[in-house]
Motif scaffolding. Sequence first.
Motif, PDB file in Angstrom:
ATOM      1  N   TRP A  63       0.835  -1.210   0.000  1.00  0.00           N
ATOM      2  CA  TRP A  63       0.000   0.000   0.000  1.00  0.00           C
ATOM      3  C   TRP A  63       0.859   1.245   0.000  1.00  0.00           C
ATOM      4  N   GLU A  64       0.378   2.275  -0.682  1.00  0.00           N
ATOM      5  CA  GLU A  64       0.982   3.594  -0.543  1.00  0.00           C
ATOM      6  C   GLU A  64       0.573   4.166   0.821  1.00  0.00           C
ATOM      7  N   PRO A  65       1.397   5.051   1.415  1.00  0.00           N
ATOM      8  CA  PRO A  65       1.152   5.513   2.797  1.00  0.00           C
ATOM      9  C   PRO A  65      -0.196   6.180   3.038  1.00  0.00           C
ATOM     10  N   SER A  66      -0.762   6.851   2.043  1.00  0.00           N
ATOM     11  CA  SER A  66      -2.005   7.599   2.270  1.00  0.00           C
ATOM     12  C   SER A  66      -3.262   6.800   1.957  1.00  0.00           C
ATOM     13  N   LYS A  67      -3.121   5.512   1.611  1.00  0.00           N
ATOM     14  CA  LYS A  67      -4.278   4.735   1.160  1.00  0.00           C
ATOM     15  C   LYS A  67      -5.414   4.723   2.171  1.00  0.00           C
ATOM     16  N   LEU A  68      -5.133   4.246   3.375  1.00  0.00           N
ATOM     17  CA  LEU A  68      -6.203   4.122   4.364  1.00  0.00           C
ATOM     18  C   LEU A  68      -6.793   5.473   4.736  1.00  0.00           C
ATOM     19  N   GLU A  69      -5.951   6.471   4.891  1.00  0.00           N
ATOM     20  CA  GLU A  69      -6.443   7.792   5.284  1.00  0.00           C
ATOM     21  C   GLU A  69      -7.469   8.316   4.281  1.00  0.00           C
ATOM     22  N   LYS A  70      -7.167   8.205   3.003  1.00  0.00           N
ATOM     23  CA  LYS A  70      -8.073   8.719   1.981  1.00  0.00           C
ATOM     24  C   LYS A  70      -9.349   7.890   1.899  1.00  0.00           C
ATOM     25  N   GLN A  71      -9.241   6.593   2.085  1.00  0.00           N
ATOM     26  CA  GLN A  71     -10.432   5.743   2.029  1.00  0.00           C
ATOM     27  C   GLN A  71     -11.323   5.944   3.257  1.00  0.00           C
ATOM     28  N   VAL A  72     -10.713   6.055   4.432  1.00  0.00           N
ATOM     29  CA  VAL A  72     -11.493   6.281   5.655  1.00  0.00           C
ATOM     30  C   VAL A  72     -12.231   7.610   5.573  1.00  0.00           C
ATOM     31  N   ASN A  73     -11.560   8.647   5.115  1.00  0.00           N
ATOM     32  CA  ASN A  73     -12.208   9.951   4.964  1.00  0.00           C
ATOM     33  C   ASN A  73     -13.400   9.864   4.022  1.00  0.00           C
ATOM     34  N   CYS A  74     -13.258   9.081   2.974  1.00  0.00           N
ATOM     35  CA  CYS A  74     -14.347   8.922   2.014  1.00  0.00           C
ATOM     36  C   CYS A  74     -15.558   8.247   2.646  1.00  0.00           C
TER      37      CYS A  74
END
Length: 318
Positions: free
Chosen positions: A92-103
């Motif tokens: 995973w790229e580092p920002s994957k979870l952050e961007k998905q959780v925000n969505c």
Amino acid sequence: MPKVSIVIPAYNAMVYLPTTLDTVFKQTFTDFEVLIINDGSSDKIVDWVASLTDARIRLINQENQGLTGAHNTGVIQAQGEYIAFLDADDLWEPSKLEKQVNCLDKNPEVGLVDTWVMLIDEDGVSTGTVLKTNAEGNVWQQIIQCPTVVCGSSPLVRKICFQELGLFDPEMGGSSDWDMWIRIASRYNFALIKEPLTLYRQHRSSMSKNCDRVFKENQAVIEKTFKSVPPELQNLKQRAYALVYLYLAWRALDNRNYEQAVYYRQQAYINDPKVIYSKSGLSQQFAITLTRFFGSSGLDGVRNISRTLRRNILALIS
């Protein structure tokens, strides 16, 4: 309780698992638990996990049940509001979870958020190929024809989806994820992060050479799905079969089986002639023609040149 549960099925995966887990702990979003499902491994995974000090890791040991069984164990054990799946060799790229959780936090009507996918080789080097989809919103009619989630390590899913719709269906074999995403799409919208945040490792040894088995698994999903599709959409069933055959023709070329590739392409044409005039279909015709006259080595050469060009282009724009 953690916000996200990350389910990592592992079967003799220690060659790649430490690197995969490293990308998890480099995530900018940190409110998660990691469920490593030891699916009957014979390597040193138990000792390795015992040496880790991060309290967010849980090792769950079970007899070998295959990928579907490991996924279901992870879903049952998950404590998070959202569930992410990560194959033990993907990254995973580092920002994957952050961007998905925000969505998901901002869009309660969305049940699953996907990402674009970058293909990497066995050594973790980008091939230059990004698998892009534009499937978002109400994707049900689209996903019953062809999987829009192209990598099992890319989606983040609300746990309530599994509570409402059930677990992965083991009767679907290797296509149980496609069946699951169809069921979720029947009730929820999908969202998409249009960035290659998932790195999908390609293995020459893991590429399925049993195209007949792959067809039967896809056939099981299509037949199950179209039992409940309304009459006015039953015509999409033939297109679904055509797209499966088109995909299998590519797999046959990868397996250096020219005759099988031609057969599957003919079956795609019989089910829906339009698919062979798609971008993928036209590219495939070129590949089959190239193989016919120059053999598999000729096709490999063109692919290697294409991959080098894509890598160079990505390096210039990154």
